[in-house]
Design a protein around this motif. Structure first.
Motif, short mmCIF file in Angstrom:
data_model
loop_
_atom_site.label_atom_id
_atom_site.label_comp_id
_atom_site.label_asym_id
_atom_site.label_seq_id
_atom_site.Cartn_x
_atom_site.Cartn_y
_atom_site.Cartn_z
N GLY A 23 0.82 -1.21 0.00
CA GLY A 23 0.00 0.00 0.00
C GLY A 23 0.85 1.26 0.00
N MET A 24 1.93 1.23 0.79
CA MET A 24 2.85 2.37 0.81
C MET A 24 3.52 2.54 -0.54
N MET A 25 3.94 1.42 -1.13
CA MET A 25 4.60 1.48 -2.43
C MET A 25 3.65 2.05 -3.50
N ALA A 26 2.40 1.61 -3.47
CA ALA A 26 1.42 2.11 -4.45
C ALA A 26 1.22 3.61 -4.30
N THR A 27 1.22 4.08 -3.06
CA THR A 27 1.06 5.52 -2.82
C THR A 27 2.26 6.30 -3.34
N ILE A 28 3.45 5.79 -3.06
CA ILE A 28 4.66 6.48 -3.51
C ILE A 28 4.73 6.53 -5.02
N LEU A 29 4.34 5.44 -5.69
CA LEU A 29 4.42 5.39 -7.15
C LEU A 29 3.27 6.11 -7.85
N SER A 30 2.24 6.44 -7.12
CA SER A 30 1.09 7.13 -7.70
C SER A 30 1.45 8.57 -8.03
N THR A 31 0.99 9.02 -9.16
CA THR A 31 1.24 10.42 -9.54
C THR A 31 0.23 11.36 -8.88
N GLN A 32 -0.76 10.78 -8.20
CA GLN A 32 -1.80 11.60 -7.57
C GLN A 32 -1.70 11.59 -6.05
N SER A 33 -0.54 11.26 -5.51
CA SER A 33 -0.36 11.25 -4.07
C SER A 33 -0.42 12.67 -3.52
N THR A 34 -1.11 12.81 -2.40
CA THR A 34 -1.21 14.12 -1.76
C THR A 34 -0.05 14.31 -0.79
N GLN A 35 0.17 15.54 -0.39
CA GLN A 35 1.22 15.84 0.59
C GLN A 35 0.92 15.15 1.91
N GLU A 36 -0.36 15.06 2.28
CA GLU A 36 -0.76 14.40 3.52
C GLU A 36 -0.39 12.92 3.49
N GLU A 37 -0.64 12.26 2.37
CA GLU A 37 -0.29 10.85 2.25
C GLU A 37 1.22 10.63 2.34
N LEU A 38 1.97 11.47 1.68
CA LEU A 38 3.43 11.36 1.73
C LEU A 38 3.96 11.65 3.13
N HIS A 39 3.30 12.56 3.84
CA HIS A 39 3.69 12.86 5.22
C HIS A 39 3.45 11.65 6.12
N LEU A 40 2.33 10.95 5.92
CA LEU A 40 2.04 9.75 6.71
C LEU A 40 3.09 8.66 6.46
N ILE A 41 3.52 8.52 5.21
CA ILE A 41 4.57 7.54 4.89
C ILE A 41 5.87 7.93 5.58
N ASP A 42 6.19 9.22 5.58
CA ASP A 42 7.39 9.69 6.28
C ASP A 42 7.32 9.35 7.76
#
Length: 73
Positions: free
Chosen positions: A31-50
């Motif tokens: 799920g994390m990988m799919a979010t990172i590879l998505s071109t539509q990831s939001t800043q909030e999603e990337l912050h959660l991964i961080d």
């Protein structure tokens, strides 16, 4: 080409579950990988991964080889 679509609440739920159990499963990592590879990831999603990766580095979350942490009975 295959398109990967996550549910809108998937990453916040993944974060909450991983934070409470202290475990990151195989499905969570995909799920994390799919979010990172998505071109539509939001800043909030990337912050959660961080934050999840920070928890891994600090030893608060561990990587497990289980497919999912959902218990079936």
């Amino acid at each position: 080409m295959i398109s990967i679509c996550l549910l809108p609440t998937a990453l916040p739920e993944l974060f909450a579950q991983s934070s409470s159990t202290g475990r990151l499963t195989l499905a969570d990592r995909y799920g994390m990988m799919a979010t990172i590879l998505s071109t539509q990831s939001t800043q909030e999603e990337l912050h959660l991964i961080d934050r999840l990766l920070y928890g891994l580095r600090r030893g608060r979350i561990e990587i497990v080889d289980e497919l999912s942490s959902v218990l079936t009975r």
